[in-house]
Scaffold this motif. Structure first.
Motif, PDB file in Angstrom:
ATOM      1  N   PRO A 252       0.790  -1.238   0.000  1.00 51.75           N
ATOM      2  CA  PRO A 252       0.000   0.000   0.000  1.00 51.75           C
ATOM      3  C   PRO A 252       0.820   1.286   0.000  1.00 51.75           C
ATOM      4  CG  PRO A 252      -0.025  -0.984   2.183  1.00 51.75           C
ATOM      5  CD  PRO A 252       0.676  -1.960   1.286  1.00 51.75           C
ATOM      6  N   ASP A 253       2.057   1.225  -0.491  1.00 51.25           N
ATOM      7  CA  ASP A 253       2.839   2.447  -0.624  1.00 51.25           C
ATOM      8  C   ASP A 253       2.184   3.339  -1.687  1.00 51.25           C
ATOM      9  OD1 ASP A 253       5.493   3.896  -0.041  1.00 51.25           O
ATOM     10  OD2 ASP A 253       5.498   3.768  -2.231  1.00 51.25           O
ATOM     11  N   LYS A 254       1.909   4.587  -1.356  1.00 48.24           N
ATOM     12  CA  LYS A 254       1.165   5.464  -2.264  1.00 48.24           C
ATOM     13  C   LYS A 254       2.001   5.945  -3.440  1.00 48.24           C
ATOM     14  CE  LYS A 254      -2.314   7.057   1.015  1.00 48.24           C
ATOM     15  NZ  LYS A 254      -3.001   8.219   1.624  1.00 48.24           N
ATOM     16  N   GLU A 255       3.301   5.962  -3.278  1.00 44.87           N
ATOM     17  CA  GLU A 255       4.162   6.450  -4.359  1.00 44.87           C
ATOM     18  C   GLU A 255       4.544   5.357  -5.337  1.00 44.87           C
ATOM     19  OE1 GLU A 255       8.599   8.472  -4.965  1.00 44.87           O
ATOM     20  OE2 GLU A 255       7.814   8.133  -2.943  1.00 44.87           O
ATOM     21  N   THR A 256       4.872   4.172  -4.833  1.00 48.37           N
ATOM     22  CA  THR A 256       5.397   3.120  -5.712  1.00 48.37           C
ATOM     23  C   THR A 256       4.546   1.851  -5.728  1.00 48.37           C
ATOM     24  OG1 THR A 256       6.798   2.155  -3.970  1.00 48.37           O
ATOM     25  CG2 THR A 256       7.738   3.957  -5.272  1.00 48.37           C
ATOM     26  N   GLY A 257       3.534   1.774  -4.876  1.00 43.32           N
ATOM     27  CA  GLY A 257       2.698   0.584  -4.799  1.00 43.32           C
ATOM     28  C   GLY A 257       1.278   0.860  -5.251  1.00 43.32           C
ATOM     29  N   ILE A 258       0.308   0.260  -4.564  1.00 46.29           N
ATOM     30  CA  ILE A 258      -1.098   0.423  -4.953  1.00 46.29           C
ATOM     31  C   ILE A 258      -1.864   1.217  -3.898  1.00 46.29           C
ATOM     32  CG2 ILE A 258      -1.104  -1.703  -6.332  1.00 46.29           C
ATOM     33  CD1 ILE A 258      -2.579  -3.065  -3.985  1.00 46.29           C
ATOM     34  N   GLY A 259      -1.128   1.998  -3.096  1.00 44.49           N
ATOM     35  CA  GLY A 259      -1.771   2.749  -2.025  1.00 44.49           C
ATOM     36  C   GLY A 259      -2.772   3.783  -2.497  1.00 44.49           C
ATOM     37  N   SER A 260      -2.645   4.249  -3.733  1.00 43.32           N
ATOM     38  CA  SER A 260      -3.575   5.246  -4.257  1.00 43.32           C
ATOM     39  C   SER A 260      -4.592   4.634  -5.221  1.00 43.32           C
ATOM     40  CB  SER A 260      -2.809   6.369  -4.964  1.00 43.32           C
ATOM     41  OG  SER A 260      -2.059   5.850  -6.053  1.00 43.32           O
ATOM     42  N   TRP A 261      -4.563   3.307  -5.355  1.00 37.50           N
ATOM     43  CA  TRP A 261      -5.492   2.635  -6.266  1.00 37.50           C
ATOM     44  C   TRP A 261      -6.892   2.563  -5.655  1.00 37.50           C
ATOM     45  CZ3 TRP A 261      -3.984  -1.769  -9.968  1.00 37.50           C
ATOM     46  CH2 TRP A 261      -2.755  -1.494 -10.585  1.00 37.50           C
ATOM     47  N   THR A 262      -7.888   2.538  -6.530  1.00 31.66           N
ATOM     48  CA  THR A 262      -9.253   2.274  -6.087  1.00 31.66           C
ATOM     49  C   THR A 262      -9.541   0.785  -6.229  1.00 31.66           C
ATOM     50  OG1 THR A 262     -10.243   2.561  -8.273  1.00 31.66           O
ATOM     51  CG2 THR A 262      -9.963   4.556  -6.908  1.00 31.66           C
ATOM     52  N   GLU A 263     -10.576   0.348  -5.571  1.00 30.58           N
ATOM     53  CA  GLU A 263     -10.980  -1.056  -5.693  1.00 30.58           C
ATOM     54  C   GLU A 263     -11.291  -1.405  -7.134  1.00 30.58           C
ATOM     55  OE1 GLU A 263     -15.062  -3.240  -4.625  1.00 30.58           O
ATOM     56  OE2 GLU A 263     -14.005  -2.485  -2.836  1.00 30.58           O
ATOM     57  N   GLU A 264     -11.958  -0.503  -7.835  1.00 31.97           N
ATOM     58  CA  GLU A 264     -12.321  -0.744  -9.227  1.00 31.97           C
ATOM     59  C   GLU A 264     -11.076  -0.912 -10.099  1.00 31.97           C
ATOM     60  OE1 GLU A 264     -14.939   1.301 -12.856  1.00 31.97           O
ATOM     61  OE2 GLU A 264     -14.446   2.453 -11.051  1.00 31.97           O
ATOM     62  N   GLN A 265     -10.069  -0.079  -9.886  1.00 30.02           N
ATOM     63  CA  GLN A 265      -8.828  -0.194 -10.657  1.00 30.02           C
ATOM     64  C   GLN A 265      -8.148  -1.537 -10.407  1.00 30.02           C
ATOM     65  OE1 GLN A 265      -6.999   3.403  -9.099  1.00 30.02           O
ATOM     66  NE2 GLN A 265      -7.124   4.408 -11.108  1.00 30.02           N
ATOM     67  N   PHE A 266      -8.155  -1.970  -9.154  1.00 27.60           N
ATOM     68  CA  PHE A 266      -7.511  -3.232  -8.804  1.00 27.60           C
ATOM     69  C   PHE A 266      -8.239  -4.400  -9.455  1.00 27.60           C
ATOM     70  CE2 PHE A 266      -6.643  -6.880  -6.006  1.00 27.60           C
ATOM     71  CZ  PHE A 266      -5.250  -6.836  -5.981  1.00 27.60           C
ATOM     72  N   ILE A 267      -9.550  -4.398  -9.417  1.00 31.49           N
ATOM     73  CA  ILE A 267     -10.327  -5.484 -10.018  1.00 31.49           C
ATOM     74  C   ILE A 267     -10.080  -5.545 -11.524  1.00 31.49           C
ATOM     75  CG2 ILE A 267     -12.670  -6.257 -10.556  1.00 31.49           C
ATOM     76  CD1 ILE A 267     -13.514  -5.316  -7.782  1.00 31.49           C
ATOM     77  N   LYS A 268     -10.048  -4.393 -12.190  1.00 28.75           N
ATOM     78  CA  LYS A 268      -9.800  -4.374 -13.633  1.00 28.75           C
ATOM     79  C   LYS A 268      -8.421  -4.932 -13.972  1.00 28.75           C
ATOM     80  CE  LYS A 268     -12.787  -0.538 -15.114  1.00 28.75           C
ATOM     81  NZ  LYS A 268     -12.804   0.840 -15.666  1.00 28.75           N
ATOM     82  N   ALA A 269      -7.444  -4.599 -13.152  1.00 31.88           N
ATOM     83  CA  ALA A 269      -6.081  -5.075 -13.415  1.00 31.88           C
ATOM     84  C   ALA A 269      -5.969  -6.578 -13.197  1.00 31.88           C
ATOM     85  CB  ALA A 269      -5.092  -4.332 -12.525  1.00 31.88           C
ATOM     86  N   VAL A 270      -6.495  -7.075 -12.080  1.00 28.14           N
ATOM     87  CA  VAL A 270      -6.340  -8.485 -11.733  1.00 28.14           C
ATOM     88  C   VAL A 270      -7.206  -9.384 -12.608  1.00 28.14           C
ATOM     89  CG1 VAL A 270      -6.692 -10.207  -9.913  1.00 28.14           C
ATOM     90  CG2 VAL A 270      -5.647  -8.005  -9.361  1.00 28.14           C
TER      91      VAL A 270
END
Length: 321
Positions: A252-270
């Motif tokens: 959940p690092d906001k700069e280099t990880g997925i800390g700024s991702w939304t749930e919708e973005q994560f579902i689309k990616a996975v």
């Protein structure tokens, strides 16, 4: 003084000789063998169990064991395996009794999936997934699928090509990646209503952590959270052309990880391999289309709870990475 120097040099030469002989012995030997354990174990199959097993096998087994010439799980050369592990071939896991697993008992399959020990006592290569944390119900489901009439596992008489493990693999198999212990008691399914608990179960048992941590060689299979760079990315699997495809930072690092991702973005990616404003995700990251939105959401909720790691990973082969 000269005598002292001679002693030091002599000792050094002895150490070098011992190390050389040991390395030569390991190089020319096979992977370790272990005693097998006989016990009674039989899986009772149901349509629901087979369907669950098919879903798990599609995620865990098919990508590696699918041979695209036969269209069945008859094994193939693993072009995406890191070269330092040697020449890697997945094996025939159809129901053929000579070349597949048709003459394996349920207990032998369970023992392999839990410990990594094959029915003849050989240790399976360290790159084959072991499932020490998977619930008994899900293990049974995988075995029920392998026993089913699904076309993917129909008997196919295709001989295996044996792996040619590297010296590194043989050393790791004797030092770091040893057989895992059988669970002392039944492993229960997590509470699926607890998103974090359920997400952890999926993220570990679907092997997400292994690819997205720092290095396959430093995995802690029994205690995944103690693996260096746990979900911090930077591991180096290959694509089918043998090119390094660095894995992403999923902490959940906001700069280099997925800390700024939304749930919708994560579902689309996975689930679909789509990432807004960027080229779609590419092999070896495959779309997990069999996951439900709820399961994917659970993984996302779990990842938000793990320690953030600031690790910028540039997407391999992209100019805009």
């Amino acid at each position: 003084m000269k005598t002292f120097i001679k002693i030091i040099l002599g000792s050094f030469l002895v150490i070098v000789l011992v190390l050389g002989v040991t390395a030569a012995y390991i190089h020319f030997s096979d992977l370790p063998h272990y005693e097998t354990v006989n016990f009674e174990y039989t899986v009772t199959s149901t349509p629901e169990k087979v369907e669950r097993g098919r879903k798990l096998a599609t995620t865990l087994c098919v990508l590696c064991h699918m041979n695209y010439e036969t269209g069945l799980l008859t094994g193939q050369k693993m072009l995406d395996a890191p070269k330092e592990f040697g020449e890697i071939y997945s094996q025939n896991i159809t129901q053929d009794k000579t070349h597949g697993i048709g003459n394996w008992t349920d207990a032998e399959l369970l023992y392999l999936l839990r410990t990594g020990i094959l029915k003849d006592g050989r240790y399976s290569p360290p790159y084959m997934a072991k499932l020490p944390h998977m619930a008994d119900d899900d293990i049974e489901a995988i075995i029920a699928f392998l026993r089913s009439d699904d076309p993917l596992v129909a008997p196919q008489s295709v001989p295996d090509t044996q792996c040619a493990p590297s010296l590194l693999t043989k050393v790791l198999s004797r030092v770091a990646f040893k057989p895992l212990p059988m669970p002392e008691k039944r492993v229960e399914m997590p509470d699926t209503n607890n998103l974090v608990e359920f997400g952890r179960y999926l993220a570990i048992n679907l092997d997400c952590w292994a690819c997205h941590s720092a290095d396959f060689k430093t995995m802690n299979i029994l205690e995944p959270e103690l693996t260096p760079g746990y979900f911090g990315g930077g591991n180096k699997p290959l694509n089918l052309k043998g090119e390094v495809m660095l894995t992403s930072n999923l902490t959940p690092d906001k700069e280099t990880g997925i800390g700024s991702w939304t749930e919708e973005q994560f579902i689309k990616a996975v689930k679909y391999g789509r990432k807004e404003g960027e080229t779609g995700l590419r092999y070896p990251m495959m779309p997990f289309t069999t996951l439900t939105d709820y399961e994917t959401k659970a993984i996302f909720e779990y990842l938000k709870t793990i320690p953030a790691i600031n690790n910028k990973v540039h997407r391999s082969g992209l100019d805009n990475s």
